[in-house]
Design a protein around this motif. Structure first.
Motif, PDB file in Angstrom:
ATOM      1  N   GLU A 344       0.921  -1.210   0.090  1.00 31.86           N
ATOM      2  CA  GLU A 344       0.066  -0.018  -0.146  1.00 31.86           C
ATOM      3  C   GLU A 344       0.922   1.338   0.019  1.00 31.86           C
ATOM      4  O   GLU A 344       0.359   2.404  -0.352  1.00 31.86           O
ATOM      5  N   ALA A 369      -7.663  -2.450  -0.730  1.00 25.41           N
ATOM      6  CA  ALA A 369      -6.695  -1.872  -0.846  1.00 25.41           C
ATOM      7  C   ALA A 369      -6.430  -1.451  -2.562  1.00 25.41           C
ATOM      8  O   ALA A 369      -5.709  -0.294  -2.567  1.00 25.41           O
ATOM      9  N   ALA A 373      -5.567   2.243  -3.980  1.00 24.82           N
ATOM     10  CA  ALA A 373      -4.245   2.360  -4.510  1.00 24.82           C
ATOM     11  C   ALA A 373      -4.557   2.899  -6.133  1.00 24.82           C
ATOM     12  O   ALA A 373      -3.756   3.414  -6.458  1.00 24.82           O
TER      13      ALA A 373
END
Length: 703
Positions: A344, A369, A373
């Motif tokens: 991350e 995540a 991102a």
């Protein structure tokens, strides 16, 4: 020197003619010279735009002639007309003999010649020993006399050269476009960027996202005594290699030069500014870092303690674990959550590994995540992931290519992704890509450009005329399709062979045209040349209406001698024309595509021609190279590998301009500006229109 080089780059890359002077506006000899230039350009398939003709007509005739000589030379190189294209058989494509008949004739002549017969070894037959084999038996003038004039048709290619601004302005625009590219550039583009950076030394691009491009800009900054643009230690190693005339990609070691004290101080200051957490990257190029340490003497500069630690890591004095190593250790230990937590911090790396992370059972945590991102990764990463995932819906063989275009294919044995997770990820990507695209105002899109693949990497495609990114589709017009290859050896006898592999719709039942098979019912080979001290050309004619197999794959083989990247010159292209046009084997105004051959591979697969269910032919761009054998490469020896590779590329669902055009339409407003996307710049666009053509498609990739 730089001025002539940069002018040539602007003309060949942007099809714009820089004009630095206004002229006094008095008609006279300049107008006559401009018309003469336009007539000369038409002979090679180019013409001046009305604005360019008008500007040239108001210049002194001497200046028009000087400029015209340079323009004509640039476009002739672009199309491949700067060299003489002879053919082994003077009447090609007529009167080409049957293969066995030809060989038997040469052998009969050799046996009747006592001197030639004495050179033949008992029990063996080497075609290269036959006196008339592999070398021109007539002059280029003889070839011209054997062919009628080309009959021009309206469908012949006529490429318009536009009026440019001053050379300084045009060079600056091209420099900023290449430097700011979101995709890696081809080797030729990096060379062009380096020349432009030197010419535009006073200009500083604000955004240089690709590291190899950044090294070129940093080289100029280093020479000017300015701080470098770096965020990893590898950025410093790249600029050191480039300044030493080495490989900016760091794929091959560079013999580093000595650096002046001022240069050492700038390089060490840049290293010192990189966080210690990134020192693990040194391990990827440990030996090159040791050599750089010997040149920079870091311990003579105590004000840069962190820079000294970089070289301690290279020598093994200090331990450091690379970021990738920590991620791999977490995944190997089954700790997907830990791997995601690490990734991350680098959104691009997380998205590149998303397929793997989803297959390791990360579940909703991985998707969350990925969504976070996506807001921070580069546009190129988003588009590359989008293309990858849409092909996971209907898996095909996996194709791998390196920076040199060398390719190989393997079956896709990965487990399928969860359909719901896949659908959600595609929606996340589409939303984020759309958010980053600019408001196009009034959007105009040429339908011919919709099937052009987005240039997610430019490394494999050498710039040239009519070159499109790998995976692009474009129509093929005309009754006759003619491939050509030209090469000129640098230091030793070199034999390239042009061949064509023909397959049925199942990529099977192969036949071929090559030096071992001169023709069939719809294809003809121009003859084999085995030495190119003064240059050599080979051709293959395909009569498309009579083709019995729907897949035609042209190939260029290094049979003996120098590789593509060792030869003095080597390029491939194709022409289309109608049968009634006649003409020489090479007619520049019928050339649709031409680009250099390069790389260390010994078999080039530039493109494939496909006949659809509607009977129409299209070309799909490959830009592939096979390693091949050190010598004696033949189409018969690689047909299985070629068939597998081509099938994988053809069946892959590439992300095309049509995808971005649909997203842009969703953001189009009634604003006062116009955005045009097409294969060529059309006349009549309003002032200030934003134009995207194949030369600038990389600018469509959002940051």
């Amino acid at each position: 020197m730089y001025r002539a080089c940069v002018e040539d780059l602007v003309i060949s890359r942007r099809l714009r003619v820089p004009v630095d002077v206004e002229g006094d506006g008095t008609p006279g000899w300049g107008e006559v010279a401009a018309r003469q230039l336009d007539a000369a350009l038409l002979s090679v398939g180019f013409t001046c735009s009305p604005a360019l003709l008008d500007r040239l007509a108001r210049l002194p005739g001497e200046q028009v002639i000087d400029l015209g000589v340079r323009v004509l030379a640039a476009v002739r190189r672009l199309v491949g007309d700067h060299v003489v294209h002879n053919a082994y058989f003077v009447d090609f494509p007529r009167n080409v003999p049957d293969t066995l008949e030809f060989w038997a004739g040469l052998l009969r002549e050799a046996m009747l010649d006592p001197v030639a017969a004495a050179r033949l070894q008992p029990g063996t037959l080497n075609l290269l020993d036959l006196p008339r084999y592999g070398r021109y038996q007539h002059t280029y003038a003889d070839l011209l006399a054997a062919h009628d004039e080309l009959i021009p048709l309206a469908k012949d290619r006529v490429t318009v050269l536009e009026l440019g601004g001053s050379l300084r302005d045009e060079a600056r625009e091209l420099y900023f476009s290449l430097a700011g590219s979101e995709v890696p550039l081809a080797a030729e583009d990096l060379t062009a960027l380096r020349a432009l950076a030197a010419f535009c030394a006073g200009d500083r691009p604000e955004h240089v996202p690709v590291r190899e491009n950044r090294a070129v800009v940093n080289e100029v900054r280093l020479a000017a005594g300015q701080p470098l643009l770096v965020d990893t230690v590898t950025d410093v190693l790249r600029v050191a290699a480039l300044c030493s005339e080495g490989d900016v990609t760091l794929s091959t070691p560079t013999r580093l030069r000595s650096f002046r004290r001022a240069e050492r101080r700038i390089l060490l200051a840049a290293l010192d500014a990189v966080p210690a957490a990134k020192h693990g990257d040194v391990l990827r190029h440990r030996e090159q870092w040791k050599r750089l340490g010997e040149r920079l003497h870091p311990h003579e500069y105590p004000q840069f303690p962190s820079a000294a630690e970089v070289f301690d890591v290279a020598r093994g004095v200090r331990e450091a674990v690379s970021f990738g190593g920590r991620v791999e250790a977490a995944l190997a230990g089954g700790r997907t959550g830990d791997a995601v937590a690490l990734l991350e911090h680098t959104p691009g790396a997380l998205l590149r590994r998303l397929d793997h992370l989803l297959r390791t059972g990360g579940g909703s945590a991985v998707l969350e995540a990925a969504e976070r991102a996506a807001a921070h990764a580069s546009g190129r990463v988003l588009l590359s992931l989008r293309e990858h995932l849409q092909n996971r819906l209907a898996p095909v063989d996996r194709v791998f290519t390196n920076r040199h275009g060398k390719a190989w294919a393997i079956p896709d044995t990965r487990s399928p992704l969860d359909e719901e997770a896949l659908t959600r990820t595609l929606a996340i990507l589409d939303e984020e890509i759309t958010r980053r695209l600019p408001d196009p105002g009034e959007l105009i899109v040429d339908p011919a450009v919709l099937d052009v693949a987005l240039p997610l990497s430019g490394k494999s495609a050498a710039p040239g005329l009519g070159v499109l990114p790998r995976g692009s589709l474009s129509p093929v017009d005309g009754e006759l399709l003619r491939f050509f290859v030209y090469w000129r050896q640098a230091a030793r006898s070199t034999d390239y062979d042009l061949s064509a592999l023909m397959l049925d719709a199942t990529y099977d039942n192969p036949t071929h045209i090559s030096w071992t098979s001169y023709g069939n019912d719809f294809a003809t080979y121009s003859g084999d040349l085995t030495d190119a001290a003064e240059g050599a050309s080979e051709f293959i004619d395909i009569r498309l209406p009579h083709a019995t197999q729907p897949i035609v794959i042209p190939q260029v083989h290094v049979y003996a001698g120098e590789r593509f990247d060792e030869a003095a010159e080597a390029f491939f292209g194709y022409m289309t024309r109608d049968a009634v046009q006649e003409g020489r084997p090479f007619e520049p105004r019928t050339v649709r595509m031409k680009s250099d051959l390069r790389g260390s591979g010994r078999i080039a697969l530039p493109l494939v021609f496909l006949r659809g269910d509607d009977g129409a032919w299209r070309v799909k761009w490959l830009h592939l190279y096979l390693s091949g054998h050190p010598a004696f490469n033949q189409v018969e020896g690689n047909r299985v590998t070629t068939s597998l590779l081509v099938r994988s590329i053809v069946e892959r669902d590439h992300l095309r301009v049509g995808y971005l055009a649909d997203l842009l339409r969703s953001k189009a407003s009634a604003g006062g500006h116009v955005t045009y996307i097409g294969l060529e710049t059309p006349p009549g666009l309003p002032e200030g229109a934003r134009v995207y053509t194949p030369a600038t498609l990389h600018e469509l990739i959002p940051a």
